[in-house]
Scaffold this motif. Sequence first.
Motif, short mmCIF file in Angstrom:
data_model
loop_
_atom_site.label_atom_id
_atom_site.label_comp_id
_atom_site.label_asym_id
_atom_site.label_seq_id
_atom_site.Cartn_x
_atom_site.Cartn_y
_atom_site.Cartn_z
N TYR A 1 -14.11 14.46 2.99
CA TYR A 1 -13.30 14.31 4.19
C TYR A 1 -13.55 12.98 4.91
N TYR A 2 -14.52 12.19 4.43
CA TYR A 2 -14.80 10.92 5.08
C TYR A 2 -13.76 9.88 4.64
N PRO A 3 -13.22 9.11 5.56
CA PRO A 3 -12.18 8.14 5.20
C PRO A 3 -12.73 6.96 4.41
N ASN A 4 -11.85 6.29 3.69
CA ASN A 4 -12.23 5.17 2.84
C ASN A 4 -11.03 4.24 2.67
N PRO A 5 -11.19 3.13 2.00
CA PRO A 5 -10.06 2.21 1.84
C PRO A 5 -8.98 2.77 0.92
N SER A 6 -7.74 2.69 1.36
CA SER A 6 -6.62 3.06 0.49
C SER A 6 -6.34 1.94 -0.49
N GLU A 7 -5.52 2.27 -1.48
CA GLU A 7 -5.14 1.30 -2.49
C GLU A 7 -3.69 1.58 -2.88
N VAL A 8 -2.91 0.52 -3.08
CA VAL A 8 -1.53 0.70 -3.49
C VAL A 8 -1.31 0.00 -4.82
N ALA A 9 -0.51 0.66 -5.69
CA ALA A 9 -0.19 0.10 -7.01
C ALA A 9 1.30 0.23 -7.24
N VAL A 10 1.86 -0.62 -8.09
CA VAL A 10 3.30 -0.65 -8.34
C VAL A 10 3.56 -0.72 -9.84
N ALA A 11 4.70 -0.13 -10.25
CA ALA A 11 5.09 -0.12 -11.66
C ALA A 11 6.60 -0.14 -11.77
N ASP A 12 7.09 -0.37 -12.97
CA ASP A 12 8.53 -0.37 -13.23
C ASP A 12 9.04 0.97 -13.70
N THR A 13 8.13 1.88 -14.10
CA THR A 13 8.51 3.21 -14.56
C THR A 13 7.53 4.23 -13.99
N TYR A 14 7.87 5.51 -14.12
CA TYR A 14 6.97 6.56 -13.65
C TYR A 14 5.60 6.47 -14.33
N HIS A 15 5.62 6.16 -15.61
CA HIS A 15 4.38 6.15 -16.39
C HIS A 15 3.70 4.78 -16.41
N GLY A 16 4.25 3.83 -15.69
CA GLY A 16 3.59 2.53 -15.59
C GLY A 16 3.84 1.63 -16.79
N PRO A 17 2.93 0.67 -16.97
CA PRO A 17 1.61 0.55 -16.36
C PRO A 17 1.68 0.15 -14.88
N TYR A 18 0.71 0.65 -14.11
CA TYR A 18 0.63 0.35 -12.69
C TYR A 18 -0.29 -0.85 -12.45
N THR A 19 0.15 -1.72 -11.56
CA THR A 19 -0.64 -2.89 -11.16
C THR A 19 -1.12 -2.68 -9.74
N VAL A 20 -2.42 -2.72 -9.53
CA VAL A 20 -2.99 -2.56 -8.19
C VAL A 20 -2.73 -3.84 -7.39
N ILE A 21 -2.15 -3.68 -6.19
CA ILE A 21 -1.81 -4.85 -5.38
C ILE A 21 -2.55 -4.87 -4.05
N GLY A 22 -3.57 -4.00 -3.89
CA GLY A 22 -4.44 -4.14 -2.74
C GLY A 22 -4.43 -2.98 -1.79
N ASN A 23 -5.07 -3.19 -0.63
CA ASN A 23 -5.18 -2.19 0.43
C ASN A 23 -3.97 -2.31 1.35
N PRO A 24 -3.18 -1.24 1.53
CA PRO A 24 -1.99 -1.35 2.38
C PRO A 24 -2.30 -1.34 3.87
N HIS A 25 -3.58 -1.21 4.25
CA HIS A 25 -3.98 -1.16 5.66
C HIS A 25 -4.72 -2.45 6.03
N PRO A 26 -4.02 -3.56 6.21
CA PRO A 26 -4.72 -4.85 6.41
C PRO A 26 -5.47 -4.93 7.73
N GLN A 27 -5.09 -4.14 8.73
CA GLN A 27 -5.75 -4.21 10.03
C GLN A 27 -7.00 -3.34 10.09
N ALA A 28 -7.24 -2.51 9.09
CA ALA A 28 -8.37 -1.60 9.13
C ALA A 28 -9.63 -2.35 8.70
N ASP A 29 -10.21 -3.10 9.65
CA ASP A 29 -11.34 -3.98 9.34
C ASP A 29 -12.54 -3.20 8.81
N THR A 30 -12.72 -1.95 9.26
CA THR A 30 -13.87 -1.17 8.81
C THR A 30 -13.56 -0.37 7.55
#
Length: 348
Positions: free
Chosen positions: A220-249
């Motif tokens: 239940y402890y929070p942590n950094p999120s991660e977002v990935a993008v793909a051209d199909t449901y099955h990918g391949p997925y490319t990780v493009i970073g943390n979508p919460h840029p203001q979350a300094d901690t």
Amino acid sequence: MYDSIRPGQIWLDTNGNRIHAHAGSLLHENGTYYWYGENKEHSKPGDNVWTWGIRCYSSTDLYNWTDLGLVIPPDLDDPESPLHPSQLIDRPHIVRNPRTGKYVCWLKIMGEGDQQLCTVLTADSLLGPYEIVRTGFSPLGMFAGDFDLVVDPVDGKGYYYFERVHSEMICADLTDDFTDVTGYYSTHFPQPHPPLVREAPAYFRRKGKHYLITSGTTWYYPNPSEVAVADTYHGPYTVIGNPHPQADTRTSYRSQISSVFKHPTQEDLYIALADRWLPQLSEEESDRDGPFHEHYSAKEAGRSVAPMPLPEPDTSVADYVWLPIRFDGETPVIEWQDEWRIEDVEPQ
């Protein structure tokens, strides 16, 4: 009456009670929004209640929610039932099967250690009654953790994204009735152990691109999120970073993603739905002092660590963090707002 969304603040229903639809999702039908999720009203330390059924609310504006009751009530008579309050029910997801007209609900049931299994229910109406059609099973022979269900808007095909417990993310094709998997699947984001393993997948699609927002595995402890993008449901997925840029901690605004909702009428509006499971923790305590962070920092450093005792949280007071998603090109960005209105979000 509410006329805005206020992330992280206590949210009451039209009866003046806390809303309990945790780890939930939204559906929109015939001009009405339905918000369902885990009912945590009795989930207090020492009460041996993980989830007291699945509760649903309705709204016409996404601000004010009317309690429709328990669409999947607990089974109080059978302690072995997957619906008994002492069972560890997590992450309900309900989709409508366009071929059969049935509503299909999947539940994650946590067991001992890594033994996380699935229960599937169906109903003729979104509000039930739901009947268990499959329980105690491991899709693809894998223990299945946090997940999301997706229905293609064109061909009606179903997909099941789930965390292969403490290992990797799986995208599996659903059978035509959405109550099982076909056997075809793909694997993504392999990691050696928590907290690196990705969980809580939240899928959405925009302009032909497929997106997954995930969290790390820190209970239940929070942590950094991660977002990935793909051209199909099955990918391949490319990780493009943390979508919460203001979350300094690095706590994703002290929240964990549960789902992403595409607004049916507001142009290009996607809303990230998240839970703040431990509102009593400050931003600094969430990031620096959580036992998961200490435990796995030691593990990654190669030091010998004992099994980690986990304090029982009070999720009966968990809050919600709903925020609009902004897009920087193809990159989703979730920025903090103390208060915001659906009507004020500009098309992108």
